[in-house]
Design a protein around this motif. Structure first.
Motif, PDB file in Angstrom:
ATOM      1  N   MET B 257       0.825  -1.206   0.000  1.00 34.43           N
ATOM      2  CA  MET B 257       0.000   0.000   0.000  1.00 34.43           C
ATOM      3  C   MET B 257       0.865   1.264   0.000  1.00 34.43           C
ATOM      4  N   PRO B 258       0.336   2.334  -0.604  1.00 29.91           N
ATOM      5  CA  PRO B 258       1.064   3.604  -0.561  1.00 29.91           C
ATOM      6  C   PRO B 258       1.145   4.138   0.867  1.00 29.91           C
ATOM      7  N   GLY B 259       2.115   4.999   1.095  1.00 33.06           N
ATOM      8  CA  GLY B 259       2.292   5.580   2.422  1.00 33.06           C
ATOM      9  C   GLY B 259       3.127   6.835   2.350  1.00 33.06           C
ATOM     10  N   VAL B 260       3.347   7.432   3.501  1.00 30.47           N
ATOM     11  CA  VAL B 260       4.200   8.611   3.594  1.00 30.47           C
ATOM     12  C   VAL B 260       5.636   8.138   3.785  1.00 30.47           C
ATOM     13  N   ASP B 261       6.510   8.519   2.853  1.00 27.04           N
ATOM     14  CA  ASP B 261       7.933   8.204   2.922  1.00 27.04           C
ATOM     15  C   ASP B 261       8.594   9.335   3.710  1.00 27.04           C
ATOM     16  N   CYS B 262       8.976   9.068   4.948  1.00 22.07           N
ATOM     17  CA  CYS B 262       9.502  10.167   5.776  1.00 22.07           C
ATOM     18  C   CYS B 262      10.516   9.676   6.792  1.00 22.07           C
ATOM     19  N   THR B 263      11.288  10.606   7.307  1.00 15.43           N
ATOM     20  CA  THR B 263      12.218  10.319   8.395  1.00 15.43           C
ATOM     21  C   THR B 263      11.594  10.805   9.707  1.00 15.43           C
ATOM     22  N   VAL B 264      12.212  10.389  10.814  1.00 14.78           N
ATOM     23  CA  VAL B 264      11.782  10.885  12.122  1.00 14.78           C
ATOM     24  C   VAL B 264      11.925  12.406  12.170  1.00 14.78           C
ATOM     25  N   ALA B 265      12.980  12.936  11.525  1.00 12.55           N
ATOM     26  CA  ALA B 265      13.149  14.395  11.473  1.00 12.55           C
ATOM     27  C   ALA B 265      11.962  15.055  10.770  1.00 12.55           C
ATOM     28  N   ASP B 266      11.451  14.414   9.698  1.00  7.90           N
ATOM     29  CA  ASP B 266      10.256  14.943   9.017  1.00  7.90           C
ATOM     30  C   ASP B 266       9.054  14.943   9.963  1.00  7.90           C
ATOM     31  N   GLN B 267       8.942  13.897  10.760  1.00  9.53           N
ATOM     32  CA  GLN B 267       7.829  13.825  11.713  1.00  9.53           C
ATOM     33  C   GLN B 267       7.905  14.977  12.716  1.00  9.53           C
ATOM     34  N   ILE B 268       9.121  15.205  13.227  1.00  7.40           N
ATOM     35  CA  ILE B 268       9.296  16.244  14.253  1.00  7.40           C
ATOM     36  C   ILE B 268       9.027  17.631  13.666  1.00  7.40           C
ATOM     37  N   ALA B 269       9.468  17.839  12.414  1.00  7.41           N
ATOM     38  CA  ALA B 269       9.224  19.136  11.765  1.00  7.41           C
ATOM     39  C   ALA B 269       7.726  19.382  11.600  1.00  7.41           C
ATOM     40  N   ALA B 270       6.988  18.339  11.228  1.00  9.90           N
ATOM     41  CA  ALA B 270       5.538  18.486  11.057  1.00  9.90           C
ATOM     42  C   ALA B 270       4.862  18.756  12.402  1.00  9.90           C
ATOM     43  N   LEU B 271       5.337  18.073  13.450  1.00 13.76           N
ATOM     44  CA  LEU B 271       4.798  18.321  14.796  1.00 13.76           C
ATOM     45  C   LEU B 271       4.991  19.796  15.165  1.00 13.76           C
ATOM     46  N   GLY B 272       6.182  20.333  14.850  1.00 10.77           N
ATOM     47  CA  GLY B 272       6.451  21.743  15.127  1.00 10.77           C
ATOM     48  C   GLY B 272       5.495  22.658  14.374  1.00 10.77           C
ATOM     49  N   ARG B 273       5.227  22.318  13.092  1.00 13.56           N
ATOM     50  CA  ARG B 273       4.307  23.146  12.298  1.00 13.56           C
ATOM     51  C   ARG B 273       2.886  23.107  12.867  1.00 13.56           C
ATOM     52  N   ARG B 274       2.457  21.949  13.362  1.00 15.40           N
ATOM     53  CA  ARG B 274       1.085  21.825  13.847  1.00 15.40           C
ATOM     54  C   ARG B 274       0.916  22.273  15.297  1.00 15.40           C
ATOM     55  N   ALA B 275       1.953  22.049  16.138  1.00 15.89           N
ATOM     56  CA  ALA B 275       1.762  22.267  17.583  1.00 15.89           C
ATOM     57  C   ALA B 275       2.838  23.130  18.223  1.00 15.89           C
ATOM     58  N   GLY B 276       3.767  23.635  17.414  1.00 13.40           N
ATOM     59  CA  GLY B 276       4.735  24.596  17.946  1.00 13.40           C
ATOM     60  C   GLY B 276       5.959  23.966  18.596  1.00 13.40           C
ATOM     61  N   PRO B 277       6.962  24.809  18.846  1.00 12.21           N
ATOM     62  CA  PRO B 277       8.232  24.315  19.410  1.00 12.21           C
ATOM     63  C   PRO B 277       8.067  23.730  20.811  1.00 12.21           C
ATOM     64  N   GLU B 278       7.037  24.169  21.553  1.00 16.16           N
ATOM     65  CA  GLU B 278       6.841  23.621  22.895  1.00 16.16           C
ATOM     66  C   GLU B 278       6.447  22.143  22.827  1.00 16.16           C
ATOM     67  N   ALA B 279       5.749  21.758  21.768  1.00 15.92           N
ATOM     68  CA  ALA B 279       5.421  20.332  21.582  1.00 15.92           C
ATOM     69  C   ALA B 279       6.692  19.550  21.241  1.00 15.92           C
ATOM     70  N   VAL B 280       7.506  20.105  20.326  1.00 13.24           N
ATOM     71  CA  VAL B 280       8.758  19.435  19.939  1.00 13.24           C
ATOM     72  C   VAL B 280       9.662  19.243  21.163  1.00 13.24           C
ATOM     73  N   ALA B 281       9.634  20.200  22.068  1.00 12.77           N
ATOM     74  CA  ALA B 281      10.492  20.136  23.260  1.00 12.77           C
ATOM     75  C   ALA B 281      10.093  19.005  24.205  1.00 12.77           C
ATOM     76  N   LEU B 282       8.925  18.425  23.996  1.00  7.72           N
ATOM     77  CA  LEU B 282       8.460  17.324  24.864  1.00  7.72           C
ATOM     78  C   LEU B 282       9.054  15.975  24.454  1.00  7.72           C
TER      79      LEU B 282
END
Lengths: 333, 333
Positions: B257-282
């Protein structure tokens, strides 16, 4: 592999077949396998296999069906050090009878693996198990030259049963329950004996019959390319597999065996070199679209690097295939 | 697929799991599947699965173990038009308990296939069977981008059990006993609920916990690359598979099945975009070599051309994975 006093107990399941009976004769004649003296040679097949001449003290023949309840336990009960599992329902029969194919080619093989696993759990038993797989694990679309890591995607029930067994062999070996080696044998040429109805029969027939001064039918085009080895080489693969250091094999335990990469035209040219134009003239070209279609879906040639690195060797020319037949099997002129 | 009056009987085996229960809710909510009205929805799992709210008239929940004698026959006895077979012992459990894994993941599945085959032989029954396979059919060495025809050579018993089922699915479909489609699902992210002990748990955890204002442990390097899809997409794959024209699929019935081809760094960057640096800091970086080794042997990215040609679609960015979670599953703030 362990054996009291360095003496080896050997079991051949499927010892009544063409390859199995030659393997029994070779082991009885050598008296050693995997560098150890053979103390016992059990020969099992559905019909009573014959004991090689002079091996009556070493070999014991048993008529048993591995797919019958309790047979696997009984065979494993003797704790053979090396088990050759060659027994199978052939491709055409497995396609014609779905239940028979799965019962013999999958369930009986799994019963054998399970009996070994239970003996392993009980007392650490771990035999070398040599299993004959098949090029039928490969199905179209296929590259002209098939590498060792090509996808196993069969187009027949027989091929599926062999591919499943390859997967089980890997898993049981990885778990340490047994020490498995699988061999994908080339098409065996020249098969001794009489013509048979197999779609591949002509690969042997167009050599064997003219060598005996008889006519033979070629149902496909001369450009047809295929992968061949002699019965002698097939026995050599099995003997070599019995003695291999399992650690050298890696996690993918089934290997494509080396063979002669040749066309039907190459076969005919070699026949001419060995037996003259009068032998070649005995081949009747009678195209059979049904056979051509079957053969057209088969693999043509391989790059069996893993097997070559592990020291498996076969003939490299059709001339050698003919010589092996003349030396080992051809009836007296 | 046949159904009286164009009304469809649907069976979900493994309806109590995360994906199974979401699939049940989706089908109950849609009221149609494969373009036909659903007249019956049977939900089966070892523990009694819950019936989606409002679907009491349509759905029936049953606590049954497919690996028990006679259960496959009973389920097939109702002649469901579409069968989703999602039930499985997960990877870690199949590795810890060899017998359990083979009994549930192989033998129970084969019992289902055999019950269908017998009904086919008796009266021509031929249901659409949608089976969830796994990326665990692939084992190292692996290319960075895995094509559809890459060799299935698993390194776990779970992967072997799934690869064997893929082979059986092809053979039973080729024979016309059933109309099978297998799906190799990406790692599901963001899984709802609490952290779990799975080696892959952190792929969801490093997004889910910070989105809820909680700390989460990242045990691997940020360059770790993997293949992800949302629970919503997984359900979408299953629904799409139920309605596919089998003739378009070809002989290899299981699709990555198709999926999102990403790294953990991509995940963290997206978390920052959606929930801000305070979320990334957790996110706490606590390298765990054991988990890193397990994940290191996993496939990273795929080229799922066959599935894309057949119209399977998934998210293409981690941002979309997060949005799907916030819309479908996140607990109220």
């Amino acid at each position: 592999m362990s054996s009291r006093e360095g003496r080896l107990k050997v079991l051949i399941i499927g010892a009544g077949g063409m390859i199995g009976s030659k393997l029994a004769r070779r082991i009885a004649s050598d008296g050693v396998l995997a560098g150890q003296a053979v103390s016992r040679l059990d020969l099992v097949d559905i019909g009573l296999p014959s004991v090689p001449p002079g091996a009556e003290g070493l070999a014991r023949a048993l008529a048993l069906d591995l797919s019958d309840e309790g047979v696997a336990e009984r065979l494993v009960g003797d704790r053979p050090d090396v088990i050759f599992h060659l027994a199978a329902v052939v491709s055409g029969a497995a396609e014609a009878d779905f239940e028979l194919g799965y019962r013999v080619n999958l369930d009986a093989t799994r019963a054998l693996f399970e009996a070994i696993r239970r003996a392993h759990m009980a007392e650490g038993y771990c035999p070398r198990l040599v299993f004959t797989s098949s090029l039928a694990v490969y199905g179209a679309p296929l590259p002209e030259l098939i590498p060792d890591d090509h996808i196993r995607a069969p187009h027949t029930s027989y091929g599926v049963q062999k591919a499943i067994t390859e997967l089980l062999l890997d898993d049981y070996t990885r778990r340490g329950f047994l020490d498995g080696i699988g061999l994908r044998l080339p098409t065996i040429v020249i098969r001794p004996g009489r013509p048979n109805a197999a779609a591949s029969g002509f690969f042997s027939g167009i050599l064997r019959e003219p060598l005996a001064g008889q006519r033979s039918v070629l149902p496909v085009d001369e450009t047809t390319r295929h992968w061949l080895a002699s019965p002698r080489s097939a026995v050599g693969f099995l003997v070599h597999a019995a003695g291999l250091d399992g650690k050298r094999v890696g996690p993918r335990r089934t290997l494509t065996m080396p063979g002669v990469d040749c066309t039907v035209a190459d076969q005919i040219a070699a026949l001419g070199r060995r037996a003259g134009p009068e032998a070649v003239a005995l081949i009747d070209r009678v195209p059979d679209p049904k056979i051509a279609t079957i053969i057209g879906g088969w693999p043509r040639a391989f790059a069996p690097e893993a097997a070559r690195c592990l020291g498996f060797t076969a003939e490299t020319t059709v001339d050698e295939l003919i010589d092996a037949y003349l030396e080992d099997d051809a009836p007296p002129a």
